[in-house]
Design an enzyme around this catalytic site. Sequence first.
Site, PDB file in Angstrom:
ATOM      1  N   SER A 595      41.850  32.957  41.329  1.00 21.83           N
ATOM      2  CA  SER A 595      41.201  31.775  40.793  1.00 21.83           C
ATOM      3  C   SER A 595      42.114  31.137  39.743  1.00 21.83           C
ATOM      4  O   SER A 595      43.236  30.771  40.055  1.00 21.83           O
ATOM      5  CB  SER A 595      39.833  32.161  40.230  1.00 21.83           C
ATOM      6  N   ASP A 680      34.940  28.230  50.007  1.00 24.44           N
ATOM      7  CA  ASP A 680      35.019  28.405  48.554  1.00 24.44           C
ATOM      8  C   ASP A 680      34.597  27.106  47.872  1.00 24.44           C
ATOM      9  O   ASP A 680      35.142  26.037  48.152  1.00 24.44           O
ATOM     10  CB  ASP A 680      36.454  28.765  48.169  1.00 24.44           C
ATOM     11  N   HIS A 716      33.932  32.263  46.874  1.00 24.04           N
ATOM     12  CA  HIS A 716      34.990  32.405  45.882  1.00 24.04           C
ATOM     13  C   HIS A 716      35.314  33.877  45.637  1.00 24.04           C
ATOM     14  O   HIS A 716      36.448  34.215  45.303  1.00 24.04           O
ATOM     15  CB  HIS A 716      34.537  31.743  44.579  1.00 24.04           C
TER      16      HIS A 716
END
Length: 743
Positions: A595, A680, A716
């Site tokens: 991320s 995501d 995610h």
Amino acid sequence: MSFRMRRVSCLLAAVVLGCSAAPPPDPSSTSAGGTPPAPTPVPMELPPPAGPKPPVARKVPHEVKLVNGKTLIDDYAWLKNKDAPEVLDHLKAENAYTDAMTAHLAPLRDKLHQEMLGYFVEDDVAVPQKDGAWTYYNRIEKGKQYPIFLRKPVKGGDAAKEEIILDMNELAKDQKFVGLGSLERSDDGNILAYGLDTTGFRQFVLHFKDLRTGKLLPERIERVTSVAFAKDNRTVFYTVEDPTTKRSFRLYRHALGADPAKDTLLHEETDARFSVRVDRSTSRALILADIHSQTTSEVRFVRADKPAGPLVTIAPREQGFEYAVDHRGNELLITTSSPATAGGPKATNFRLVTATLDKPDRASWKEVIPHREGVMLEGIQAFNGFTVAFEREGGLPHLRFFPGKSLAMDASHRVALPEEVYTLWPQSNPEPDTRAYRFAYESPITPQTIYDYDPAAKKLNLKKRVQIPGGFDSARYEVKRVFATAKDGVKVPLSLAMRKGTKTDGKNPVLLYGYGSYGIPVFPSFSSGRVTLLDHGVIFAMAHIRGGNDMGKAWHEDGRMMKKMNTFTDFITCVEALSAQGFADPKRIVIHGGSAGGLLMGAVTNMRPDLFAGVVSEVPFVDVINTMLDETLPLTVQEFEEWGNPKKADELSYILQYSPYENIAAKAYPPVLVRTSYNDSQVMYWEPAKYVAKLRATRTDPNPVLLKIHLEPAGHGGMSGRYDRIRDQAFTYAWALDRLGVK
């Protein structure tokens, strides 16, 4: 109680998966540096590598006009056309190439998978927690992907009949993905509210279940982000997200059984930097609406016993200052970064003030714990018999207890904890009259441990330590805290886990994790899968770099906006320190981040590609300029206060120094594995897809750049099932071990 994003890794598990440096890349090396735009660098001619051929993404020049008058050329913008056949074909080709390039790792992957399963806890029951007439707990069962939520009546004791209140495995029967959002019960225990996502896009539908009958109530509410019940057991407060940007922006009041289309809108947040969340105070007497941006907050409340009453603002927002609230009796307990005196210095690490319910404004605040330079006050919980403060000092979290209703520091004490590297977090403590406080503790070598702490007796009661199968023995391993000295003299902590007796002879393979954004610390927690790495002689290291709040709020301030380069140079310093101190073989260091940690991976790989044997970048936020220019994307405007706004010339110029996509250059890079999910919602799939295409086309070496993308429903944090996740982890670790030369 309120504790404090796009690019935040999904839950703790993702966060812990997580130097003198060359000068930052010259922005003039990108097409932003001159007019007309510089052509795409031409890679050096090299003999074609043997084996499978990588997919070649076609180049379709797309001009991006910048506020400084320059132009960026984005050759791969066409990959944003989600569901277009050519995009899907390209992504499938990327997966096929990755499968072919990693086929030789199948034996190692399978071996790791079996070793991980050997340490994998397949059957377990959580410690029950009393709440009113019931005790609640959850259970995982062998062969099942998801937890089962249960309860028993208190009156029956251990022999009471068990009730299933929510079986995630049943909900997942016809789904490839299930994610659980809010999970709240009415005070009488009759109604369960839960949010369910079946796409991976973090789009939760709120359901209500009557636990007396097991039947679902007819209403369903879309896009719910948080929920709180009032005391009447029939009024529900909830927040919803904007359909386009996914910003949580509206607060509603709902009566069970009523048509949600007629729910009362209590607040709509029109400032796109701010989100809204609803919660219940520890006292359960207040419904708290927390309205916050990255730097500023405002809290409003309504009495839980008068849910139709007014929403009262505690203190109007003031730009740059944050506060969070808990409640006891007639008193509000407020942690705040506002100055103690008008015009005075900001309380960067927060201070504690109190106010009364009838006079909650700033003018009435009374300071009880002043700002402390080296100690961050992260939060507060006020029970009827004690208060607990969550502090962070020296890179570690601490619990400080105050007796009764006192908030005097000289009457307080901290809980002593056994290791030099660890993490902890609150467990459910639903009853204001409790005499013991429940929290979870773990370290990289200590499995999750549940304690009840009696502050009056200063006694730590072990309720449970997760039993790891496969002959796991924590005595075979050790943890250490070491420091690297950054280029400006700052000491940056690293947490290390390794087999006991590991020598500092400069010959060890190291997997180094980093994050460094949003004021989120790196959590040195336990992973049964990661123990397998230690068994193979790998040192697992975590870099507590600036940009997180590992060393206090100032640590975050020194790693965001126009100081973001500190995050990257800190990490490079940590890599060099591991070698200099003998922990790492400098030729056997693989780095790992996800991320916003994927931005870290991309930036440091551009800056110092020579330092790494391999790079694992998961759901990476690498296309900073294009993403932050698009205010229709989830969370972009909210994150202007973290990264900057590229529509402002000075902030654009700074972002251009590090944005991974723009700074890819014609030079040698290490092997790179990029992982992402098509659905995501935090970092759109096209960011890693574009990054891989450009890196592969630009680099001057034959090292592989691999993209593995979940095209099936995943989010995610990857796949939702626990068995699926460990299989995924085995793939990633097999690739990393291969790069480290470990079998």
